[in-house]
Each structure stands twice: as structure tokens, then as C-alpha cells.
Write an enzyme that holds these catalytic residues in place. Structure first.
Site, PDB file in Angstrom:
ATOM      1  CD  GLU A  43     105.687  74.442  26.002  1.00 40.77           C
ATOM      2  OE1 GLU A  43     106.912  74.375  26.229  1.00 40.77           O
ATOM      3  OE2 GLU A  43     105.095  75.530  25.808  1.00 40.77           O
ATOM      4  CG  ASN A 190     109.783  76.901  20.461  1.00 39.13           C
ATOM      5  OD1 ASN A 190     108.808  77.587  20.192  1.00 39.13           O
ATOM      6  ND2 ASN A 190     110.315  76.867  21.675  1.00 39.13           N
ATOM      7  CD  GLU A 191     109.807  81.151  22.710  1.00 41.94           C
ATOM      8  OE1 GLU A 191     110.489  80.961  23.745  1.00 41.94           O
ATOM      9  OE2 GLU A 191     108.664  81.633  22.723  1.00 41.94           O
ATOM     10  CE1 TYR A 257     102.324  83.316  25.123  1.00 43.95           C
ATOM     11  CE2 TYR A 257     104.618  83.546  24.450  1.00 43.95           C
ATOM     12  CZ  TYR A 257     103.498  82.762  24.643  1.00 43.95           C
ATOM     13  OH  TYR A 257     103.546  81.417  24.352  1.00 43.95           O
ATOM     14  CD  GLU A 314     105.186  79.769  21.914  1.00 46.95           C
ATOM     15  OE1 GLU A 314     105.281  80.469  22.947  1.00 46.95           O
ATOM     16  OE2 GLU A 314     105.972  78.843  21.629  1.00 46.95           O
ATOM     17  CD  GLN A 363     101.075  76.162  26.337  1.00 45.83           C
ATOM     18  OE1 GLN A 363     100.762  75.106  26.866  1.00 45.83           O
ATOM     19  NE2 GLN A 363     102.321  76.577  26.286  1.00 45.83           N
TER      20      GLN A 363
END
Length: 508
Positions: A43, A190-191, A257, A314, A363
Site C-alpha cells: 500500500e 476495500n473496507e 489483524y 489483510e 505489508q
């Protein structure tokens, strides 16, 4: 009395060993572990793209057309199968036409999500896709739904993939690319429950249907924005919105996460921690398997044939930023703890390879749980890098189903499985990866293989301390080394898995 104590001791030892067993079930090898499960995410965030991947052709850092030569070589060695770009939240404000054409004519953009920095768009569509070709990885592009339009999305797809005579094809050729790129994976949004527009799920499902219906090719693998963590309501709502139209999505994304504290405010240090944070991190990362099962159950309800796959695009650890680093750059170190997180997650994803077709750790360089760190001319391969390299034997291999019985790792009244494992077969070689979450003890495990093998070899990723990490200008503390494994006997193999380690055993 001494004899009695000795007998009890022996019985306890036998009992302890017996409860740690791994049985391979190779009768049917019908599931392939897609190599894309070992994917990565890049990103426009901090120094992931600029400095991490791209330094420009005029840099005194050795480069290939502006791409760091050391990073290119490291990615090739790692066999990076797929790379997601340009975000992440950045994708929700990214307008692709700003990043094409002569660099001096490209407008600047303020990265409102990550640090408020201004960037010059010198790394755009051509630079990313050419980089993917250079390192031999599949691109996975995130379409801007949050602040974009259907027309903008359709034109981007046409610009990249079309060989027909059209305005976008002509524009691509004018910008120096005659032949189209082959891009299979497209994330539409995305999200969208957060930085991607703060949308209600039923509202987003309708928008997704609109976008997807205009991105028509049957060759595309289109991904609908799925939930965060265990948010089953989001999954239920978006799939209900696709009811009767599930062919419009080939994948459903999941973001999760691992936070040691479970608190987005104070997430804990990436380097300074004790056993309490070690345990909490590994406990919290193991939650992902429960989330996977719950979301797959909902997917089965709306897609009973299982055509839609889960895309964990992710995942990884998220700690407080390193002291002295910029706000919003998400720089953290990477220790033995992160190696275990990576090994545990990859074992989980492997074992669900019938329904998980891709995963992307966040990432790839300099941000969150990265495999590479850079600073000026220097580059470091993190413990997570070495896990991915050791585990890449599973890429496109046939999953071997397993039965794993493991003791628990207990800490202050809580417990988690001490061992995780997965197994595969490729080109006549059986590969087994095992993690030991217990930081204090070696754990014996009896592997029931059904057959004897002529050749047995082992590798290990570990460190002396759970806080060990690899740093600039210093010898590596965490890396892949040989691991001694005994011979198989009567279809069994006994292994002692060292504390806080991940191992690979290969049999042929």
C-alpha cells in the site's frame, strides 16, 4: 518408594508424548494449496512503496528501472505469488489516471489516511504492473469504490487488459505499453464498512453488483469486500444482497489483524514484551480459525456449491509504532513472535485450502508485519520472511489432511494449543510444517506417516529469545537453519519440536 516414583515418572512421560500426535491421511489428495495463499500486500503507506520498493532510476541505491535491486532479488527468492495494490485505505482515494503518463506531468496527491504526506504519483499503474512482471508475481488490484465511479473502474480495467481498438487501449500504448497486462484478480472496494465509505452492508452489496456487472470478463476473479474479524452480520448482509447473483463475486475478503492487547489504542510494543504479551498475541492470532469457520458457514448458505472462495487479503500483527518513527507510517519490528504468528496462520490457511484461495499478509516492506525492512542502502530479511521462505514448499502442493492431537500451552489460567501443523505433497515429497507456541519447553510429537521414507530432512526458524529480531548492520538472529530429524520406523517418526519455533520436515 524410589521404584514407585520412577514408574510414575515414566508413565507421565509416556502419557505426555502420547497426547501429541500427528496422523497423515493421504488417501485422497483432492485439494490444492493455492500458491496465492502465500500472497502479500503493498500500500502507499509509510515507506512501503517509496524507499521500500521504488527509489527511482536516479537513486544511488542499486536499482532496476527504479526498483530496488536487493528487494527484487529477495522477492524472487521468496517466490511471492501475488501482490495486492494500491491499498488498503489509500485505494479509496486513489484515481488511477493521476498515476500514468510522463512523471513530470502527474499531479501530486495528499495521502489523507497515512501520515498526511504528499506524494508525486511517480509509482502508478505501469510501475506496479511492470514490477510484478519483473519479480514474477500476479497482481491483485483494488478498485476505488469509496470515492470512485463505475466509469473510472471500467476504464482502468480496459486500460490494463484490453487489446481491442479503444480510447483506453490507445492511451496505454501512448504511455509506452503496447500489449495489455494479464490481471486476473480485482477487488471491488476495500473496507467499505470503514475507510472505504462507511457504508451499510446492503447499500454496499448493491454498489458491488453495479460495479461487477460492468466488469464482465469470465477470466476475472472479482472479490467483494467482506468483514472485519468476526463480523458475521456484514457477511450475512452482503451475501443476502447477492442472492441469486453470486456469480458476480468469485471471492469474499476477510481482514483480521492480531493485536496483543486487543485494543486499537495501545497495541503494545513490537520488541519489548514478556510472556504475557507473547501468549496474548498467539492466542489472539488463533481466533482467525474460528472466524474463518463462521464466515464459511454463511458463505455455504448462499453458495452451497462453494464457488465463492474466502480471500484473507489483510492479516498480520499490528503493534504501536517504533519510537522515533513518523505517525501514520506503521513501522514496527519483527521478532520470533511474528515468525510464530506467520507459521500458525499459514498452517490454518493451508488446512482450509478447499475454501481459502488467497491470503495477503500486511505489508510486504517496512509496514506492519513486513517480510523486508529497508533503510538507505541496507535491507533486512525479517523472521516472517524466513517463515514464508521455509513454508513456500506448500505452494501449489496437494493438501494432506491431518489429525493433530496436541497438549495445551497454559499461561495464568488460560490455554491455547501448543502445536499447529499442516502437510502437503508435491513431486513425491511430503512436507510437514509444525509450530510450537510454548516459549519454555520442547514438545515431543509422534508422527504417524503410514509409510517409511528413505530420506528425511528438517529445517527450523527460531531464535534464542522470543524477542530476537534481525536488525540493520548486525548478524541475523532469526533465520532458517538445518534441523536434525531421525529416521522413520514402522511408518512413524518421532520429533522433538524446540520451544518457540517453527519447523519443516520433508520426507521422500
Amino acid at each position: 518408594m524410589k521404584t514407585t516414583i520412577l514408574i510414575i515418572s515414566l508413565l507421565l512421560t509416556v502419557s505426555l508424548s502420547a497426547q501429541n500426535t500427528l496422523e497423515l491421511k493421504p488417501d485422497t489428495l483432492t485439494v490444492k494449496i493455492n500458491k496465492e495463499i502465500y500472497g502479500h500486500f503493498s500500500e502507499h503507506l509509510g515507506t512501503c512503496i517509496y524507499e521500500g520498493i521504488y527509489v527511482g532510476e536516479d537513486s544511488d541505491i542499486p536499482n532496476i528501472n527504479g526498483y530496488r535491486k536487493d528487494v527484487v532479488e529477495a522477492f524472487k527468492e521468496l517466490k511471492v505469488p501475488v501482490l495486492r495494490w494500491p491499498g488498503g485505505c489509500f485505494a479509496d482515494t486513489y484515481h488511477w489516471k493521476d498515476g500514468i503518463g510522463p512523471k513530470e506531468d502527474r499531479p501530486s496527491i495528499v495521502n489523507v489516511f497515512w501520515g498526511g504526506v504528499t506524494e508525486d504519483n511517480s509509482f502508478g499503474t505501469h510501475e506496479f504492473l511492470n514490477f510484478c512482471e519483473l519479480v514474477g508475481t500476479e497482481p491483485y488490484l483494488s478498485i476505488n469504490v469509496g470515492s470512485g465511479t463505475v466509469q473510472e473502474a471500467v476504464e482502468w480495467v480496459e486500460y490494463i487488459t484490453s487489446s481491442n481498438k479503444s480510447p483506453m487501449t490507445d492511451l496505454r500504448k501512448k504511455n509506452g505499453r503496447k500489449n495489455p497486462w494479464n490481471v486476473k484478480y480485482w477487488g471491488i472496494g476495500n473496507e467499505n464498512w470503514g475507510c472505504g465509505g462507511d457504508m451499510a452492508p446492503d447499500y454496499y452489496a448493491n454498489i458491488y453488483r453495479n460495479y461487477s456487472s460492468y466488469i464482465r470478463s469470465n477470466n476475472y476473479h472479482k472479490v467483494i469486500c467482506g468483514p472485519s474479524g468476526g463480523d458475521t452480520k456484514w457477511t450475512e448482509s452482503i451475501l443476502k444482497g447477492l442472492e441469486g447473483k453470486t456469480h458476480l463475486a468469485q471471492g469474499v475478503s476477510l481482514h483480521y489483524y492480531t493485536l496483543p492487547t486487543g485494543d486499537w489504542g495501545s497495541k503494545g510494543s513490537s520488541t519489548e514484551f514478556k510472556e504475557d504479551m507473547w501468549f496474548a498475541t498467539l492466542r489472539n492470532t488463533m481466533y482467525v480459525e474460528d472466524f474463518i469457520k463462521k464466515h464459511l458457514a454463511i458463505m455455504d448458505k448462499y453458495d452451497p456449491e462453494g464457488k465463492m472462495k474466502l480471500i484473507v487479503d489483510e492479516w498480520g500483527t499490528w503493534y504501536d509504532k517504533l519510537p522515533g518513527t513518523k505517525e501514520g507510517f506503521l513501522q514496527q519490528q519483527n521478532t520470533v513472535r511474528d515468525a510464530l504468528v506467520a507459521g500458525i496462520n499459514l498452517n490454518i490457511f493451508n488446512n482450509h485450502a478447499d475454501r481459502i484461495s488467497m491470503a495477503n499478509i500486511a505489508q510486504i516492506v517496512n509496514v506492519l508485519q513486513s517480510v523486508i525492512l529497508t533503510k538507505g542502502h541496507e535491507m533486512v530479511k525479517t523472521p516472517t520472511y524466513h517463515i514464508f521462505k521455509m513454508y513456500n514448499v506448500h505452494q501449489d502442493a496437494n493438501l494432506i489432511p491431518i489429525d493433530l492431537e496436541t497438549e495445551n500451552y497454559e499461561y495464568k489460567g488460560e490455554s491455547i494449543p501448543a502445536l499447529t501443523a499442516s502437510a502437503s505433497e508435491k513431486d513425491g515429497i511430503v512436507s510437514i510444517t509444525i509450530t510450537n507456541a510454548n516459549p519454555n519447553k520442547e514438545i515431543p510429537i509422534d508422527c504417524q506417516l503410514r509409510n517409511d521414507f528413505k530420506s528425511v530432512s528438517g529445517k527450523i526458524v527460531a531464535g534464542k529469545e522470543i524477542t530476537d529480531f534481525n536488525d540493520f548492520g548486525k548478524e541475523e538472529k532469526v533465520y532458517i537453519s538445518d534441523f536434525t530429524v531421525g529416521k522413520t520406523k514402522n511408518g512413524e517418526l518421532k520429533i522433538e519440536v524446540p520451544a518457540h519455533s517453527a519447523i519443516l520436515v520433508q520426507l521422500q
